[in-house]
Motif scaffolding. Structure first.
Motif, PDB file in Angstrom:
ATOM      1  N   ASP B  87       0.805  -1.223   0.000  1.00 10.63           N
ATOM      2  CA  ASP B  87       0.000   0.000   0.000  1.00 10.63           C
ATOM      3  C   ASP B  87       0.836   1.272   0.000  1.00 10.63           C
ATOM      4  OD1 ASP B  87      -2.194  -1.483  -0.125  1.00 10.63           O
ATOM      5  OD2 ASP B  87      -3.041  -0.931   1.831  1.00 10.63           O
ATOM      6  N   ASN B  88       2.114   1.156   0.441  1.00 14.79           N
ATOM      7  CA  ASN B  88       2.947   2.353   0.477  1.00 14.79           C
ATOM      8  C   ASN B  88       3.891   2.404  -0.724  1.00 14.79           C
ATOM      9  OD1 ASN B  88       4.503   0.230   1.222  1.00 14.79           O
ATOM     10  ND2 ASN B  88       5.709   1.401   2.727  1.00 14.79           N
ATOM     11  N   GLU B  89       3.574   1.597  -1.751  1.00 19.18           N
ATOM     12  CA  GLU B  89       4.464   1.570  -2.914  1.00 19.18           C
ATOM     13  C   GLU B  89       3.736   2.091  -4.157  1.00 19.18           C
ATOM     14  OE1 GLU B  89       7.510  -2.004  -1.718  1.00 19.18           O
ATOM     15  OE2 GLU B  89       5.629  -2.535  -2.710  1.00 19.18           O
ATOM     16  N   TYR B  90       4.493   2.845  -4.974  1.00 18.34           N
ATOM     17  CA  TYR B  90       3.910   3.544  -6.135  1.00 18.34           C
ATOM     18  C   TYR B  90       4.738   3.294  -7.386  1.00 18.34           C
ATOM     19  CZ  TYR B  90       1.471   6.302  -2.596  1.00 18.34           C
ATOM     20  OH  TYR B  90       0.705   6.700  -1.546  1.00 18.34           O
ATOM     21  N   ARG B  91       4.036   3.246  -8.521  1.00 14.24           N
ATOM     22  CA  ARG B  91       4.729   3.228  -9.803  1.00 14.24           C
ATOM     23  C   ARG B  91       3.936   4.078 -10.802  1.00 14.24           C
ATOM     24  NH1 ARG B  91       4.969  -3.056 -10.703  1.00 14.24           N
ATOM     25  NH2 ARG B  91       4.878  -2.302 -12.827  1.00 14.24           N
ATOM     26  N   VAL B  92       4.631   4.579 -11.807  1.00 13.85           N
ATOM     27  CA  VAL B  92       3.958   5.440 -12.795  1.00 13.85           C
ATOM     28  C   VAL B  92       4.233   4.899 -14.192  1.00 13.85           C
ATOM     29  CG1 VAL B  92       4.047   7.683 -13.938  1.00 13.85           C
ATOM     30  CG2 VAL B  92       3.884   7.561 -11.456  1.00 13.85           C
ATOM     31  N   VAL B  93       3.170   4.725 -14.980  1.00 17.41           N
ATOM     32  CA  VAL B  93       3.310   4.229 -16.348  1.00 17.41           C
ATOM     33  C   VAL B  93       2.637   5.218 -17.311  1.00 17.41           C
ATOM     34  CG1 VAL B  93       1.196   2.841 -16.356  1.00 17.41           C
ATOM     35  CG2 VAL B  93       3.134   2.156 -17.801  1.00 17.41           C
ATOM     36  N   SER B  94       3.183   5.292 -18.491  1.00 16.45           N
ATOM     37  CA  SER B  94       2.662   6.217 -19.507  1.00 16.45           C
ATOM     38  C   SER B  94       1.256   5.817 -19.944  1.00 16.45           C
ATOM     39  CB  SER B  94       3.594   6.212 -20.712  1.00 16.45           C
ATOM     40  OG  SER B  94       2.920   6.686 -21.861  1.00 16.45           O
ATOM     41  N   ALA B  95       0.398   6.812 -20.211  1.00 15.31           N
ATOM     42  CA  ALA B  95      -0.937   6.531 -20.738  1.00 15.31           C
ATOM     43  C   ALA B  95      -1.005   6.898 -22.214  1.00 15.31           C
ATOM     44  CB  ALA B  95      -1.989   7.291 -19.936  1.00 15.31           C
ATOM     45  N   ILE B  96       0.140   6.758 -22.891  1.00 12.66           N
ATOM     46  CA  ILE B  96       0.166   7.024 -24.333  1.00 12.66           C
ATOM     47  C   ILE B  96       0.563   5.737 -25.026  1.00 12.66           C
ATOM     48  CG2 ILE B  96       1.248   8.353 -26.166  1.00 12.66           C
ATOM     49  CD1 ILE B  96       1.694  10.570 -24.122  1.00 12.66           C
ATOM     50  N   CYS B  97      -0.374   5.197 -25.805  1.00 12.22           N
ATOM     51  CA  CYS B  97      -0.129   3.924 -26.477  1.00 12.22           C
ATOM     52  C   CYS B  97       1.117   4.032 -27.352  1.00 12.22           C
ATOM     53  CB  CYS B  97      -1.345   3.566 -27.315  1.00 12.22           C
ATOM     54  SG  CYS B  97      -1.195   2.014 -28.192  1.00 12.22           S
ATOM     55  N   THR B  98       1.981   3.014 -27.275  1.00 14.95           N
ATOM     56  CA  THR B  98       3.213   3.060 -28.063  1.00 14.95           C
ATOM     57  C   THR B  98       2.955   2.796 -29.534  1.00 14.95           C
ATOM     58  OG1 THR B  98       3.580   0.750 -27.534  1.00 14.95           O
ATOM     59  CG2 THR B  98       4.717   2.374 -26.175  1.00 14.95           C
ATOM     60  N   ALA B 160      10.182  -2.218 -15.209  1.00 11.08           N
ATOM     61  CA  ALA B 160       8.855  -2.459 -14.663  1.00 11.08           C
ATOM     62  C   ALA B 160       8.902  -2.864 -13.189  1.00 11.08           C
ATOM     63  CB  ALA B 160       8.133  -3.529 -15.475  1.00 11.08           C
ATOM     64  N   ASP B 161      10.096  -3.201 -12.650  1.00  7.07           N
ATOM     65  CA  ASP B 161      10.132  -3.570 -11.223  1.00  7.07           C
ATOM     66  C   ASP B 161      10.521  -2.380 -10.338  1.00  7.07           C
ATOM     67  OD1 ASP B 161      12.700  -3.376 -12.026  1.00  7.07           O
ATOM     68  OD2 ASP B 161      13.236  -5.467 -11.667  1.00  7.07           O
ATOM     69  N   TYR B 162      10.715  -1.217 -10.948  1.00  5.54           N
ATOM     70  CA  TYR B 162      11.015  -0.018 -10.169  1.00  5.54           C
ATOM     71  C   TYR B 162       9.780   0.366  -9.355  1.00  5.54           C
ATOM     72  CZ  TYR B 162      11.703   4.969  -9.246  1.00  5.54           C
ATOM     73  OH  TYR B 162      11.796   6.193  -8.644  1.00  5.54           O
ATOM     74  N   LYS B 163       9.995   0.735  -8.107  1.00  2.78           N
ATOM     75  CA  LYS B 163       8.864   1.243  -7.341  1.00  2.78           C
ATOM     76  C   LYS B 163       9.343   2.235  -6.300  1.00  2.78           C
ATOM     77  CE  LYS B 163       9.171  -2.873  -4.538  1.00  2.78           C
ATOM     78  NZ  LYS B 163       8.811  -4.283  -4.625  1.00  2.78           N
ATOM     79  N   LEU B 164       8.434   3.122  -5.931  1.00  3.14           N
ATOM     80  CA  LEU B 164       8.747   4.114  -4.901  1.00  3.14           C
ATOM     81  C   LEU B 164       8.068   3.665  -3.612  1.00  3.14           C
ATOM     82  CD1 LEU B 164       9.541   7.067  -3.885  1.00  3.14           C
ATOM     83  CD2 LEU B 164       7.247   7.694  -4.653  1.00  3.14           C
ATOM     84  N   SER B 165       8.872   3.451  -2.564  1.00  2.00           N
ATOM     85  CA  SER B 165       8.272   3.082  -1.278  1.00  2.00           C
ATOM     86  C   SER B 165       8.318   4.295  -0.370  1.00  2.00           C
ATOM     87  CB  SER B 165       9.065   1.946  -0.616  1.00  2.00           C
ATOM     88  OG  SER B 165       9.289   0.924  -1.535  1.00  2.00           O
ATOM     89  N   ILE B 166       7.228   4.507   0.328  1.00  2.58           N
ATOM     90  CA  ILE B 166       7.197   5.655   1.249  1.00  2.58           C
ATOM     91  C   ILE B 166       7.043   5.164   2.683  1.00  2.58           C
ATOM     92  CG2 ILE B 166       5.921   7.718   1.889  1.00  2.58           C
ATOM     93  CD1 ILE B 166       5.179   7.955  -1.085  1.00  2.58           C
TER      94      ILE B 166
END
Ligand code: HEM
Ligand code: FES
Lengths: 173, 166, 249
Positions: B87-98, B160-166
């Motif tokens: 729950d304290n982990e975040y990731r961001v992915v593009s919303a622009i189709c490749t 894809a395994d990168y994540k931000l933990s807070i």
């Protein structure tokens, strides 16, 4: 006086010399008429028809205008104008370079080359001349393919570019 | 009228003064037109752009619920607490189709993104599972700024395994 | 009656404008065609068979007229439409609801544009199925194909201008398509940067498409059409069956 005036007026000029039979040899003379009024009259009539049809359509049917452009929200399905839907359909099949760049470029080059590929003299100015059957069939197949793609793209593609028959309803989200 | 301007017989052996000036003139003309053409093309290439920056701040982490959040203004998805994340982990992915740049929609019931334009589908890792898209959706670096808000840097593509933990 | 005609046509002003009398006799009918710069692109005489509807179905002429209508209606639309991303869409709405006859003009412009694309294909098909691209008309076919491509580009550039959802996403797809031109990192990226005027669709894109749509492409299209017509005349009028007996040069 009047005669002299006509003498001084040149009513023709030498444009260039071409090889070929003159019409008089073993042939009926060409049947020609003056452009004024025979051609120009027809041209004016056709203009009036075009103007009337376009104006009539414009009074009866409104051109589409959707909501304002919104980069956040892609309409589903998002479709190009109909004349590009054949390309959009081809685009959904494989790598975009093939469907979107290579395929149309080849098509354009092929079309440009048509008169240099077909060097025969058969059937000039005749609709569907029997001697031209093969090339006519090839061209008709090309046209059918192109407009077939457009029809598939326009009518048979629904949300997420999934295939739906004419009679199948699109799922509502 | 005057017959002293009669041109001399043409010959390939002689490179006359007149030929020389013709050549100089021709080259000068071609050079001028060529330079004007190249300059016009260069002119069409803007040097300064007024586009939104590639590195920007979004809201504080707590603002986004667990799940897949679509952040419309920046056209990204913020994934929190699902598909292998706590729950304290975040990731961001593009919303622009490749593929052709449409905005894929998150389809919760199938656990995937679906693109409306040509039907590409991407799984929870952003990897294409169907359709014509040539590449997976890129993941972007996300960090916490000094004011506590999340900072996304689209210049930094991460795995894809990168994540931000807070 | 002839008194009135004389008054109208047999005076010095008429003569000074047209350089010939009313085209009621063969000589004046010839003169009207070659004294008038606009008519001179056509020959003084035409083959009877070229006048038959079934020879061409008038498809090429319909195209020329559609282009004329598009130019005129486009000219009028330009007085209200401003190519600015916050205004463009509102201006379209104004044209529809707040400007007298605005909606008719916009409809005419849009429907004529669709018709032009359709008729270009029909005209091409008629030229092919009548074998009318053969020598000496090869190059007129080539000009025709270029006109076809320009017509498509004209429609596409016009499609962005209303700045609605249709417009935005059509251009998105097209610009990303351009980006895939190999080698994609240099050619594709460069070409799409030039077309969009940046890395994404925005104000730069709108003004670029606008300028191409209202000036660049119509100018090229108009010029090529003039060459197209001139070549019909120089190539000896429309294709005729007896030309099959003339061997290839
Ligand atoms: C903007 C588009 C175009 C315009 C305004 C135009 C106009 C015309 C006109 C007015 C004619 C006279 C005969 C007729 O009405 O059919 C003609 C003939 C011709 N067109 Fe086009 N055209 C266009 C596009 C094309 C295209 C796309 C092609 C083929 C690829 C083409 C190839 C030809 C040829 C070869 C002729 C001579 C036909 C013959 O001699 O029978 N044109 N065009
Ligand atoms: S843009 Fe997404 S599939 Fe084509």
């Amino acid at each position: 006086m009047a005669e002299k005036q006509i003498d001084n007026m040149k009513s023709y000029g030498l444009m260039n010399l071409v090889k070929g039979k003159t019409p008089a040899i073993q042939k009926d003379p060409y049947e020609m008429v003056m452009s004024w009024p025979h051609l120009l009259f027809r041209e004016v009539v056709l203009f009036l028809i075009v103007l009337t049809v376009i104006m009539g359509m414009s009074i009866l049917f409104n051109a589409p205008l959707e909501e304002m452009a919104d980069p956040k929200n892609t309409p589903n399905p998002a479709k190009a104008p109909w004349y590009f839907l054949g390309l959009q359909e081809a685009l959904s099949w494989g790598p975009p370079v093939l469907g979107g760049i290579v395929f149309p470029t080849l098509l354009a080059v092929l079309l440009l080359a048509v008169p240099y590929l077909d060097r025969t003299r058969d059937g000039i100015g005749v609709w569907f001349h029997p001697k031209r059957r093969t090339v006519n069939i090839l061209f008709a197949m090309g046209l059918t393919f192109w407009f077939g793609l457009i029809i598939v793209g326009t009518f048979l593609r629904g949300p997420s570019w999934d295939f739906y028959w004419f009679w199948e309803a699109w799922p509502v989200h | 009228m005057s017959d002293h301007t009669v041109e001399p017989e043409f010959s390939y052996d002689q490179f006359s003064r007149r030929d020389f000036f013709t050549l100089v003139g021709g080259v000068a003309m071609a050079g001028t037109f060529g330079a004007a053409l190249v300059g016009s093309f260069r002119y069409m290439w803007p040097n300064v752009l007024y586009e939104p920056p590639k590195r920007y701040k979004i809201g504080p982490p707590a603002e986004y619920p667990v799940g897949v959040n679509f952040i419309a203004d920046q056209r990204i998805f913020l994934v929190r607490g699902v598909y292998g994340l706590r729950d304290n982990e975040y990731r961001v992915v593009s919303a622009i189709c490749t593929h052709m740049g449409c905005t894929p929609k998150w389809v919760q019931k199938d656990d995937r993104w679906e693109c409306p334009c040509h039907g590409s589908q991407f799984n929870t890792l952003g990897v294409k599972v169907a359709g014509p898209a040539p590449r997976p959706l890129p993941w972007y670096e996300v960090t916490v700024g000094n004011d506590g808000r999340l900072v996304v840097d689209q210049n930094k593509v991460v795995t894809a395994d990168y994540k931000l933990s807070i | 009656m002839s008194r009135v005609a004389d008054l109208l046509f047999a005076n010095r002003v008429w003569k000074s404008v047209f350089r010939h009398g009313y085209p009621s006799n063969p000589r004046n009918r010839a003169e009207v065609m070659f004294q008038n710069v606009f008519l001179h692109i056509q020959s003084v005489k035409v083959f009877k068979r070229s006048l038959k509807v079934s020879a061409t179905f008038g498809l090429g002429l319909i195209l020329a007229y559609l282009f004329l209508l598009l130019t005129l209606t486009g000219f009028l639309l330009m007085f209200y439409y401003v190519p600015e991303v916050h205004r463009a869409y509102a201006d379209m709405k104004d044209l529809e609801f707040a400007v007298s006859f605005g909606v008719v003009l916009r409809n005419m412009h849009r429907w004529a544009a669709h018709a032009m694309v359709l008729f270009t294909f029909l005209h091409m098909a008629r030229v092919f199925f009548t074998g009318a691209y053969k020598a000496p008309r090869e190059f007129n076919w080539v000009i025709g194909i270029i006109l076809l491509i320009i017509t498509l580009f004209l429609s596409l550039s016009g499609y962005l201008l209303p700045w609605d959802q249709l417009a935005y996403w059509a251009i998105t797809i097209v610009s990303n398509l351009i980006r895939t031109t190999p080698p994609a990192d240099i050619m594709g990226a460069g070409a799409s940067y030039l077309v969009l005027g940046g890395t994404q669709i925005g104000q730069n894109t709108l003004i670029r498409f606008y300028v191409m749509h209202v000036f660049g492409l119509p100018a090229i299209c108009g010029l090529l059409m003039v060459v197209h017509f001139w070549r019909i005349r120089k190539d000896g009028g429309l294709a005729r069956p007896d030309e099959s007996n003339i061997p290839l040069r």
